[in-house]
Write a protein that holds these residues in place. Structure first.
Motif, PDB file in Angstrom:
ATOM      1  N   GLY A 100      13.225   5.885   4.357  1.00 59.36           N
ATOM      2  CA  GLY A 100      12.038   6.713   3.397  1.00 59.36           C
ATOM      3  C   GLY A 100      10.977   5.533   3.096  1.00 59.36           C
ATOM      4  N   ARG A 101      11.225   4.184   3.069  1.00 58.22           N
ATOM      5  CA  ARG A 101      10.343   2.971   2.656  1.00 58.22           C
ATOM      6  C   ARG A 101       9.398   2.709   3.872  1.00 58.22           C
ATOM      7  N   TRP A 102       8.361   2.207   3.402  1.00 57.09           N
ATOM      8  CA  TRP A 102       7.152   1.873   4.451  1.00 57.09           C
ATOM      9  C   TRP A 102       7.627   0.696   5.265  1.00 57.09           C
ATOM     10  N   GLN A 103       7.153   0.909   6.593  1.00 55.05           N
ATOM     11  CA  GLN A 103       7.377  -0.038   7.515  1.00 55.05           C
ATOM     12  C   GLN A 103       6.164  -0.293   8.156  1.00 55.05           C
ATOM     13  N   PRO A 104       5.865  -1.643   8.497  1.00 53.21           N
ATOM     14  CA  PRO A 104       4.639  -1.818   9.412  1.00 53.21           C
ATOM     15  C   PRO A 104       4.489  -0.845  10.830  1.00 53.21           C
ATOM     16  N   THR A 105       3.268  -0.693  10.943  1.00 51.83           N
ATOM     17  CA  THR A 105       3.020   0.314  11.923  1.00 51.83           C
ATOM     18  C   THR A 105       2.307  -0.205  13.113  1.00 51.83           C
ATOM     19  N   PRO A 106       2.478   0.283  14.288  1.00 52.35           N
ATOM     20  CA  PRO A 106       1.514  -0.229  15.322  1.00 52.35           C
ATOM     21  C   PRO A 106       0.312  -0.045  15.502  1.00 52.35           C
ATOM     22  N   PRO A 107      -0.454  -0.762  16.289  1.00 52.10           N
ATOM     23  CA  PRO A 107      -0.273  -1.691  17.329  1.00 52.10           C
ATOM     24  C   PRO A 107       0.027  -2.914  16.947  1.00 52.10           C
ATOM     25  N   ASP A 108      -0.263  -3.440  15.788  1.00 48.04           N
ATOM     26  CA  ASP A 108      -0.184  -4.794  15.301  1.00 48.04           C
ATOM     27  C   ASP A 108       1.063  -5.034  14.388  1.00 48.04           C
ATOM     28  N   TYR A 109       1.425  -4.013  13.757  1.00 44.43           N
ATOM     29  CA  TYR A 109       2.612  -4.262  12.691  1.00 44.43           C
ATOM     30  C   TYR A 109       2.145  -5.212  11.408  1.00 44.43           C
ATOM     31  N   MET A 110       1.073  -5.175  11.321  1.00 40.36           N
ATOM     32  CA  MET A 110       0.655  -6.051   9.968  1.00 40.36           C
ATOM     33  C   MET A 110       1.326  -5.802   8.739  1.00 40.36           C
ATOM     34  N   ASP A 111       1.229  -6.986   7.980  1.00 40.07           N
ATOM     35  CA  ASP A 111       1.933  -7.077   6.678  1.00 40.07           C
ATOM     36  C   ASP A 111       0.740  -5.740   5.790  1.00 40.07           C
ATOM     37  N   GLY A 112       1.553  -5.199   4.892  1.00 44.72           N
ATOM     38  CA  GLY A 112       0.808  -4.412   3.841  1.00 44.72           C
ATOM     39  C   GLY A 112      -0.382  -5.287   3.143  1.00 44.72           C
ATOM     40  N   ILE A 113      -1.452  -4.773   3.287  1.00 47.19           N
ATOM     41  CA  ILE A 113      -2.681  -5.564   2.598  1.00 47.19           C
ATOM     42  C   ILE A 113      -2.547  -5.120   1.055  1.00 47.19           C
ATOM     43  N   GLU A 114      -3.224  -6.109   0.478  1.00 46.32           N
ATOM     44  CA  GLU A 114      -3.393  -6.103  -0.935  1.00 46.32           C
ATOM     45  C   GLU A 114      -2.343  -5.553  -1.794  1.00 46.32           C
ATOM     46  N   PRO A 115      -0.891  -5.940  -1.772  1.00 48.36           N
ATOM     47  CA  PRO A 115       0.153  -5.446  -2.421  1.00 48.36           C
ATOM     48  C   PRO A 115       0.051  -5.599  -3.997  1.00 48.36           C
ATOM     49  N   HIS A 116      -0.822  -6.672  -4.322  1.00 44.16           N
ATOM     50  CA  HIS A 116      -1.123  -6.742  -5.585  1.00 44.16           C
ATOM     51  C   HIS A 116      -2.229  -6.449  -6.406  1.00 44.16           C
ATOM     52  N   TRP A 117      -2.703  -5.384  -5.818  1.00 43.54           N
ATOM     53  CA  TRP A 117      -4.102  -5.051  -6.275  1.00 43.54           C
ATOM     54  C   TRP A 117      -4.157  -4.220  -7.557  1.00 43.54           C
ATOM     55  N   ALA A 118      -2.959  -3.618  -7.763  1.00 39.83           N
ATOM     56  CA  ALA A 118      -2.815  -2.917  -9.271  1.00 39.83           C
ATOM     57  C   ALA A 118      -2.814  -3.935 -10.252  1.00 39.83           C
ATOM     58  N   SER A 119      -2.801  -5.256  -9.979  1.00 40.55           N
ATOM     59  CA  SER A 119      -2.860  -6.303 -10.989  1.00 40.55           C
ATOM     60  C   SER A 119      -4.501  -6.736 -11.251  1.00 40.55           C
ATOM     61  N   ILE A 120      -5.361  -6.318 -10.384  1.00 37.06           N
ATOM     62  CA  ILE A 120      -6.854  -6.625 -10.724  1.00 37.06           C
ATOM     63  C   ILE A 120      -7.269  -6.019 -11.790  1.00 37.06           C
ATOM     64  N   ARG A 121      -8.090  -6.612 -12.679  1.00 39.82           N
ATOM     65  CA  ARG A 121      -8.558  -5.983 -13.924  1.00 39.82           C
ATOM     66  C   ARG A 121      -9.485  -4.964 -13.694  1.00 39.82           C
ATOM     67  N   THR A 122      -9.147  -3.400 -14.227  1.00 38.58           N
ATOM     68  CA  THR A 122     -10.034  -2.634 -14.246  1.00 38.58           C
ATOM     69  C   THR A 122     -11.358  -2.679 -14.870  1.00 38.58           C
ATOM     70  N   LEU A 123     -12.225  -1.718 -14.197  1.00 31.64           N
ATOM     71  CA  LEU A 123     -13.647  -1.826 -14.996  1.00 31.64           C
ATOM     72  C   LEU A 123     -13.552  -0.952 -15.976  1.00 31.64           C
ATOM     73  N   VAL A 124     -13.202   0.275 -16.074  1.00 30.24           N
ATOM     74  CA  VAL A 124     -13.351   1.196 -17.084  1.00 30.24           C
ATOM     75  C   VAL A 124     -11.875   1.812 -17.430  1.00 30.24           C
ATOM     76  N   LEU A 125     -11.130   1.933 -16.422  1.00 29.17           N
ATOM     77  CA  LEU A 125      -9.666   2.407 -16.805  1.00 29.17           C
ATOM     78  C   LEU A 125      -9.012   1.303 -17.810  1.00 29.17           C
ATOM     79  N   ASP A 126      -7.989   1.733 -18.220  1.00 30.30           N
ATOM     80  CA  ASP A 126      -7.167   0.681 -19.064  1.00 30.30           C
ATOM     81  C   ASP A 126      -6.127  -0.037 -18.364  1.00 30.30           C
TER      82      ASP A 126
END
Length: 454
Positions: free
Chosen positions: A182-208
């Motif tokens: 049930g966990r995410w696996q890289p997908t065809p055709p290039d089987y790329m790494d997950g992009i921006e896995p740490h995006w939740a740590s970017i400072r929000t603009l209006v949300l807390d």
């Protein structure tokens, strides 16, 4: 000597005559000034292949700078200081100096945009061509003052942007793929790494924070026939093998994948396309033109849309890498049909919630707040990418079609679309009810519950 003096007198007369000529007329309140600049930024974002979350960051910071520089021409609009997280002490115009805030605003927008892209020379050329029109219209003093103030605002915004944790996340480790059911696996055709896995740590603009509107968890993974997850998986599969022409058209229209990889034998090439956020910035231009919005109204529209996009991506990505849900393509190939491929290429990140559903809904709330509903428009954003236009009677209607397109494309289960819409509307409603631009503007909220239909 007399001949030389005559030439000097003639040269002086020529310069005096030129300096006394009336300046070329230019409409400084024309919304096309910002529409053109945003389109140029979009073209460069496509060319440079920025990911959807990163593109939203470029749009939002550029739009914030444009707004802060222009609002001085419009006292009915107020500063974003104290409303956008961490934004304060924005430079003010110097008393006693004359400015053209239209030029200052465009310069602030393009300068921030140029600082955040790779192909700076493309924005340099754009600036030179546009600024020549201002220079032929304004006095040299006003022209220089305006550029200087626009640069002040741009530099301030960039200094503030530098504290949003983006640079730090460039050095964070890659996302660890878990070999668990049930966990995410890289997908065809290039089987790329997950992009921006740490995006939740970017400072929000209006949300807390990214967690402010965290949705309910996805359906528990199970490939047992009759289980709820199995039904959701089979819905994707059966929809994909029975697509109507209209469903296929909808899926392709809202694909918005900035990098589609193609493999033909040993040859690999890519198709560059607009991001989901870029599509909604395009809709913002269409809506502003349809409403005959002036420069200030258009800049405000880009501001609210881009802020909704950036906070929407942060909110969505916070859930994606927490729930870490497997994509339909992977589980269908493993348990149903090894030869099945989705209509759209599966993006390289976890499934839940649907990013397009979240950010489209947030942007639609922002535009509904400004331009109301119903609002009929023809969406021509994808024409440049070889797709025919589509017509909508509201921004919400467009956002719901964007959401269901992910099921048609075979890249999302239905809950990711439905819950994503709710999540995005919560983000959008919070932004329009918290961020005040024009004084005394009534807040237009959108119903958060929805049932998108196939």
């Amino acid at each position: 000597m007399k001949k030389k003096l005559k030439h000097l007198l003639l040269a002086g007369l020529f310069l005096w005559t030129v300096s006394c000529q009336p300046k070329t007329e230019m409409n400084f309140d024309d919304g096309e000034l910002i529409h053109s600049a945003v389109q140029k930024l979009t073209d460069i974002i496509v060319y440079d292949i920025f990911s959807p979350p990163v593109a939203s960051r470029i749009y939002s910071y550029s739009s914030i700078a444009a707004y802060e520089a222009l609002r001085h021409d419009h006292p009915e609009y107020q500063s974003l200081e104290g409303q956008i997280n961490g934004l304060d002490n924005v430079p003010q115009p110097e008393e006693g100096k004359q400015y053209n805030f239209s030029l200052a605003s465009i310069h602030a927008f393009t300068s921030v945009g140029k600082a955040l892209i790779f192909s700076e020379e493309k924005m340099d050329a754009y600036q030179q061509n546009l600024y020549a029109k201002y220079e032929s219209t304004l006095s040299s003093e006003v022209y220089e003052n305006s550029l200087a103030y626009g640069k002040q605002v741009a530099d301030h915004v960039m200094n503030w942007a530098g504290g949003d944790n983006y640079k730090q996340t460039r050095t964070f480790p890659k996302f660890t793929v878990k070999d668990e059911p049930g966990r995410w696996q890289p997908t065809p055709p290039d089987y790329m790494d997950g992009i921006e896995p740490h995006w939740a740590s970017i400072r929000t603009l209006v949300l807390d924070s990214a967690q402010q509107f965290r949705p309910a968890p996805p359906t528990p993974f199970s490939v047992e026939e009759g289980s709820q997850f199995y039904k959701e998986m089979m819905e994707v599969y059966e929809t994909g093998v029975n697509l109507t022409d209209e469903q296929e058209a909808i899926a392709k229209f809202w694909d918005c994948n900035p990098y589609v990889s193609h493999h033909q034998g040993h040859v690999m090439f890519a198709t560059k396309k607009i991001t989901p956020g870029g599509h909604w910035m395009g809709i913002t231009a269409i809506a502003s033109r349809t409403a005959e919005a002036n420069l200030m109204q258009s800049v405000e529209a880009y501001l609210l849309t881009s802020v909704s996009l950036m906070d929407g991506f942060i909110s969505c990505w916070g859930e994606k890498y927490k729930s870490n849900l497997i994509r339909p393509e992977t589980v269908i190939n493993q348990h149903v049909d090894p030869d099945w491929t989705p209509l759209l290429q599966t993006p390289p990140f976890p499934e839940y919630t649907s990013g397009h559903s979240v950010i489209s809904s947030a942007a639609a709330v922002a535009l509904t707040h400004l331009y109301g509903a119903p609002f009929h428009f023809q969406d021509t954003t994808e024409v440049a990418y070889g797709l025919p236009p589509r017509e909508f009677d509201s921004f919400i209607g467009a956002s719901e079609e964007a959401a269901i397109s992910r099921l048609y494309g075979g890249i999302h289960y239905m809950p990711a679309c439905e819950v994503g819409v709710k999540q995005g509307r919560k983000v959008g409603n919070f932004i329009v009810s918290t961020l005040t631009t024009k004084k005394d503007r009534p807040v237009a909220m959108v119903e958060e519950e929805t049932t998108i239909r196939k």
